[in-house]
Design a protein around this motif. Structure first.
Motif, PDB file in Angstrom:
ATOM      1  N   THR A 181      -4.746  -5.458   6.542  1.00 47.48           N
ATOM      2  CA  THR A 181      -4.820  -4.164   7.225  1.00 47.48           C
ATOM      3  C   THR A 181      -3.767  -4.105   8.335  1.00 47.48           C
ATOM      4  N   CYS A 231       1.251  -3.208   4.128  1.00 47.61           N
ATOM      5  CA  CYS A 231       0.200  -4.193   3.847  1.00 47.61           C
ATOM      6  C   CYS A 231       0.216  -4.537   2.356  1.00 47.61           C
ATOM      7  N   LYS A 258       0.819  -1.215   0.000  1.00 51.34           N
ATOM      8  CA  LYS A 258       0.000   0.000   0.000  1.00 51.34           C
ATOM      9  C   LYS A 258       0.858   1.272   0.000  1.00 51.34           C
ATOM     10  N   CYS A 284      -3.161   1.759   8.044  1.00 51.97           N
ATOM     11  CA  CYS A 284      -4.285   1.920   7.109  1.00 51.97           C
ATOM     12  C   CYS A 284      -5.633   1.830   7.816  1.00 51.97           C
TER      13      CYS A 284
HETATM   14 ZN   LIG Z   1      -1.708  -1.251   6.362  1.00 48.87          ZN
END
Ligand SMILES: [Zn+2]
Length: 463
Positions: free
Chosen positions: A38, A26, A21, A42
């Motif tokens: 997650t 993640c 991400k 995030c």
């Molecule tokens: Zn994350």
């Protein structure tokens, strides 16, 4: 020609194809179990700090270079504040006053010249999580019994490209969007698939009298994820705005939804102004200062871009086919076959109509195509060529039946069995030719050479 001129601009969002991400480690994985990817960053736990994804920054610069953009020496991440259940931080990290990529342009080749579409900016931001409405009509909040949030998507690096309002028809907008998509895909920065939601577009539409300076209020159609609907929504917006202006009604700047069932736009909500978001520099992140060596290395990685290839192929196959080949990414296969001696136009048609094949099979496929084998053999060869290495000799033996002495009796039998169609054809309905050819192909189990059959049937019917 109408005296109203449509004015269209696009904001295109593409999910970057990074492994992780934008601001945490993640993994990004399409179709993973809900909320399995997650972490505190995030999910916006207090005190969790973002760390920018270097690869996402490189991808954005690369796209910026392909769009002739000025690359910022100092780009700044900014907080865009708004509330939404799929945005737990209460703000999105985006770029506002100092985006990574500044003004640029995309030159879109056309039949009789080119359209230059200005690029205002290309910046990097994070996507929100995904809200899923359960119960009631699929995907609609109305009638749903619950709204669920999947945070896997939250924090996905998102590239936003904003065009100038330089397009003046739905067709022009689609041409721009297709070329931009192909450019993004070829740079390897995003899969940019509308069906998967990795490419979305907001469309801004207004109209003005031809020759008029300045702009009238525009409608923004959000989150469009189908080329067909984008084209239709633009046409509907133009139609509705022209009708309103001509009736002396006020056209209000607002966000609209396109309803495909009624082919009409309805007000979604009145437009927020930038002030409403209270942008300010993200205090948890330092400015991005891409070193000149990095920018130059990325510039060196750019290959021949789609627009240039359309121009290069145009003299070989004509504009329409060149445009179609390149915009669908099929020109590489056509080039491979042409390099093995297949006529360019034939190579282009094969590339458009047959599936993908492994490059090492180009020589064998070219030999098979030029040998005029049966359709069946061709189908088999292409199917096998997609997954493994093929040997041309396995297919060349299945030569199409082109011997007149063998074909003529079959054709005569087909004509004798269909006297009514023969009379109709001779009465002027020449479209029936395909019917006779089809019957002959059937009688020969697809082994006849259609070109020879076509000629012979035509000759027989003329007698
Ligand atoms: Zn994350």
């Amino acid at each position: 020609m109408s005296d109203w001129e449509p004015v269209i601009g696009l904001e295109v969002h593409a999910h970057l194809k990074t492994r992780t991400k934008m601001f945490c480690r993640c993994a990004l994985e399409y179709g993973a179990h809900e909320n399995s990817l997650t972490c505190p960053v995030c999910l916006a736990h207090p005190g969790a700090l973002p760390v920018p994804n270097g690869r996402a920054i490189e991808y954005t610069i690369k796209l910026g270079l392909a769009l002739d953009c000025a690359i910022a020496e100092r780009a700044i991440f900014a907080r865009k504040n708004y509330f939404y259940p799929d945005l737990p931080k209460g703000y999105q990290i985006s770029q506002y006053e100092a985006p990574l990529c500044g003004p640029g342009k995309l030159v879109v080749p056309t039949e009789d010249g080119e359209e230059v579409v200005g690029i205002v900016r290309a910046h990097l931001e994070e996507d929100a999580a995904k809200t899923v409405h359960a119960g009631g009509a699929t995907g609609r909040s109305v009638g749903a019994t619950a709204s669920l949030v999947d945070f896997n998507r939250g924090g996905t690096p998102l590239l936003e490209i904003v065009s100038e309002p330089d397009m003046h028809s739905g067709e022009e907008a689609l041409r721009f969007l297709r070329l931009l998509r192909q450019t993004i895909v070829e740079l390897g920065v995003s899969d940019a698939e509308m069906e998967k939601g990795t490419l979305r577009a907001d469309v801004n539409v207004s109209v003005r009298k031809r020759g008029e300076e300045g702009f009238r209020p525009r409608w923004e159609i959000k989150n469009m994820n189908s080329f067909t609907f984008i084209g239709r929504a633009i046409e509907a917006a133009v139609r509705q705005q022209v009708a309103a202006h001509e009736a002396g009604e006020e056209v209000v700047q607002s966000t609209y939804d396109y309803d495909a069932d009624t082919d009409r736009l309805t007000v979604h909500r009145s437009k927020e102004e930038a002030d409403d978001y209270r942008y300010f520099p993200e205090p948890d992140l330092v400015p991005v200062e891409p070193p000149a060596e990095l920018v130059e290395r990325l510039r060196g990685e750019l290959h021949e871009l789609p627009a240039a290839r359309i121009r290069r192929l145009e003299p070989l196959v004509g504009f329409a086919l060149a445009n179609e080949l390149v915009s669908t990414g099929n020109d590489r296969n056509a080039e491979l076959l042409a390099a093995e001696g297949v006529d360019w136009r034939a190579a282009a048609n094969v590339a458009m109509n047959r599936g993908d094949f492994l490059p090492e099979n180009a020589g064998a496929l070219a030999a098979i195509l030029q040998a005029n084998v049966t359709r069946e053999a061709l189908d088999q060869a292409f199917a096998a060529a997609a997954t493994g290495r093929i040997d041309a000799n396995d297919y060349l033996a299945q030569a199409a039946l082109g011997d007149e002495s063998e074909l003529v009796p079959v054709i005569e039998a087909v004509l004798a069995a269909n006297p009514e169609q023969v009379a109709t054809y001779r009465g002027g309905k020449e479209g029936l030719l395909g019917f006779f050819v089809g019957q002959v192909m059937k009688e020969t189990q697809g082994k006849a050479d259609p070109k020879v059959v076509n000629r012979l049937v035509r000759e027989k019917l003329a007698q």
